[in-house]
Scaffold this motif. Sequence first.
Motif, PDB file in Angstrom:
ATOM      1  N   ALA A 282       0.824  -1.207   0.000  1.00 43.09           N
ATOM      2  CA  ALA A 282       0.000   0.000   0.000  1.00 43.09           C
ATOM      3  C   ALA A 282       0.859   1.259   0.000  1.00 43.09           C
ATOM      4  CB  ALA A 282      -0.930  -0.006   1.208  1.00 43.09           C
TER       5      ALA A 282
ATOM      6  N   ARG B 288      -0.390  -5.107  -9.937  1.00 32.72           N
ATOM      7  CA  ARG B 288      -1.161  -3.947  -9.502  1.00 32.72           C
ATOM      8  C   ARG B 288      -2.308  -4.407  -8.605  1.00 32.72           C
ATOM      9  NH1 ARG B 288      -4.208  -0.875 -14.120  1.00 32.72           N
ATOM     10  NH2 ARG B 288      -5.129   0.095 -12.268  1.00 32.72           N
ATOM     11  N   PHE B 289      -2.814  -3.482  -7.802  1.00 31.67           N
ATOM     12  CA  PHE B 289      -3.989  -3.708  -6.966  1.00 31.67           C
ATOM     13  C   PHE B 289      -5.256  -3.366  -7.743  1.00 31.67           C
ATOM     14  CE2 PHE B 289      -1.325  -2.894  -3.030  1.00 31.67           C
ATOM     15  CZ  PHE B 289      -1.606  -4.093  -2.403  1.00 31.67           C
TER      16      PHE B 289
ATOM     17  N   ASP C 129      -8.605  -1.334  -7.222  1.00 28.46           N
ATOM     18  CA  ASP C 129      -8.739  -0.113  -6.423  1.00 28.46           C
ATOM     19  C   ASP C 129      -9.261  -0.398  -5.015  1.00 28.46           C
ATOM     20  OD1 ASP C 129      -7.853   1.283  -8.584  1.00 28.46           O
ATOM     21  OD2 ASP C 129      -9.818   2.062  -9.179  1.00 28.46           O
TER      22      ASP C 129
ATOM     23  N   ARG D 266      -6.696  -2.196  -2.868  1.00 26.55           N
ATOM     24  CA  ARG D 266      -5.678  -1.252  -2.374  1.00 26.55           C
ATOM     25  C   ARG D 266      -6.166  -0.560  -1.101  1.00 26.55           C
ATOM     26  NH1 ARG D 266      -1.344   2.010  -3.862  1.00 26.55           N
ATOM     27  NH2 ARG D 266      -1.186   1.129  -5.948  1.00 26.55           N
TER      28      ARG D 266
ATOM     29  N   GLU E 109      -4.389  -0.656   2.550  1.00 30.33           N
ATOM     30  CA  GLU E 109      -4.068   0.543   3.335  1.00 30.33           C
ATOM     31  C   GLU E 109      -4.647   0.440   4.742  1.00 30.33           C
ATOM     32  OE1 GLU E 109      -5.620   3.700   1.001  1.00 30.33           O
ATOM     33  OE2 GLU E 109      -3.985   3.676  -0.464  1.00 30.33           O
TER      34      GLU E 109
END
Length: 751
Positions: free
Chosen positions: A353, A398-399, A401, A404, A408
């Motif tokens: 993250a 990639r994450f 959205d 992600r 976080e």
Amino acid sequence: MVALSSFGQRLRELRRLAGLTIEELSEASGVSARAISDMERGRSRAPQARTLSALADALGLDGSDRARLVEWTRSRRSESAVGRPRGGELPRSVREFVGRVPELRLLRRHGTAGSDDGPTPVVVVHGPPGVGKTTFAVHAAGQLRDRFVDGQLHVDLRGTDAAPMDAGEALTRLLRALDVSPRAIADDEAERAGQLRAVLRRRRCLLVLDNAASEAQVRPLLPGAGAGLVVVTSRRTLGGLEGVLRIGLPPLAPVESAGLLRALVRDLADRATAQDVEAVARLCGHLPLALRIAGTRLASRPEWTMAHLAARLSDADRRLAGLAVGDLGVEPAFALSYAQLPGPARAMFRRLAHVPGVDFAAPLAAVLTGTGPHDAEDQLEELVELGLLQPVGFDRYRFHDLIRLFAEKRLRDEEPADTRSATGHRMTDWLLETAIVAGRWFEPGFGAPPADWRGLVPLDTAERAQSWLQVEADNWLAALRGAAAAGQHQRVVDVAESMHWYSDRMTHWGHWSEVYQLSSAAAARLPDRRQEITHINYHAWAQAVCGRRYDDSAALAMDAYRLAGELGDIGEQANALSYAGDAWRFAGDYGRALWAYCRAQELADSAGNHDEFVQMGLGVGLALIGLGRFDEALAELRTVLREVDTRPVAPSPKNAAQVVARVFSARALAELRRWPEAIEEATAVLPAATGFGALTPLGHLHLALGRAYAALGSTEEARGHLVRAGELFEEGGAREGATELARSALAALDV
């Protein structure tokens, strides 16, 4: 017709009266020959209604014969079902199903390819949490209902539970759903698997093995031969299963997401604007689970509007909480996969993250976790396997959205602030250090990394250095912003300085103005005023070449010129005038540009700056081309080529000067209509210009070739060069005049 006590006897009699063999009845009805044979011999239960209807149609039954057969079979099925409740029914399908057209087509084509004697087709449907794997499988089963007339069975393997269902229990459930007596089910798991294969070989059934945990859980449940179909859903790809078709489900396309939202909340969606619907779909990450939750929330709160929901979801810190209703939630779905990770992979997941860009590779992940690149790659693949990361190309990730945001949250909740800070600083330091080493490949006096360089990425060639700078551009630029915000002024200046010659190759990248604005602001806070002048000049260059803000560029350059005059630095005065000359030339003020270049060349010569001297010679030549003084321009460019060979010019600027001088010599020759010479010059420099990589000069080279071949009557060869010139001008962001020249020359071919 007299009622018989055995359905099998009745079926056999009807088949013989129709003059059909078992194989002919199978072909006519779609029911497998083995299943018909087992029915006639009393080895299987009374058929389901769809199977019975298919047999009756194939036998040509109507009227009382058909009704009596149906009623008799229904009563026999009811008798056999007393005290033995059936399981394995498919879950309830959803009414609002959108998209997945190519995936459904692929599954149907594969699912109808089975035969009685061939291996049973198996499809693994995989994808990230919430992407709609079960919904897809159930919907596909509904479309194939008529094909699998002996039944469609479902078992939830609970693959995301702490203790998934073991294969033995799943075998028992499937056998009971297939009407195998509990007393007949074997105690040994391997024997139970054999029983399932034997039963399914005789029947045209579709099995949905939902939410699988692993290959070991699934293997015993797979049929051998037969005309059935197995659809396995899993968050994992189950790469250890051989001979299966894998269908990966991505998030929905934006238009499909909007369609699903409108279907879920029809009346509300009719009143919403397209922008509001698209905003909610985007904030849901086009993930079906999130979209369904959003639709349900709207449907349960009629006073809300689509715009209101979009506003609530736009707060990233509250979005996951907002995508929950009742016992459904996006965050719990992600948490099930997170819980399955071992400790090191969990740490990597949440620390990713920190990555500021859209995607990343294993070396950056290794920096975040303090592991080696190979261990990091293994952990990244584990995250991909569980649907928590998406692979991008060969070696990047990639994450999604929403995932992600989940990472976080896990980072904030599970790691103390000082640990988060240290990890973030370690990532930023590595990105900027690597960017400096990579950028210096193109700087005079540097080149290859120092012998003691022990970076995590190979930078042993200029090509590899350029590749890293390109693919990690979002990440190192974000790190540069962070360093500027943290007051690391010298680090910001050092990074920007290392990019000076590299930026000449990548003028089409859209962020050089920001890079050099950050570095000029940082340099202004340092005691060395010459650094400030240098980076004001760089900023002026970026404003003109990349931003096309010519007045701003010229103003910055003249500020640097005055500041250099106050310090008595004629070398920086020369640089500043060169950038002012570029701005004026790009704006079409060729007379002022010619003055600036000539004055800058005099200053560079007196300062002993040979690199700048030859660059100003190029500027003079280009300004003369702009003024239409092509003979003078050609002479000046040829002078540049001579000076490059006689002066101690550094390798990188020497190569740049040679390429650009020869490119625009070809351009001047074309303007002078010296067509054969233009072709000879352009053809000779084409390999070097291609390797140099600057798109706009390469476009001018193809333009010269195209015009020359057109003038000499080689129309098709001319067309190819002119089309390529237009492509290069567009990709490189060339000014409109260059693009128009290519278009006009191309249009002239068709006149």
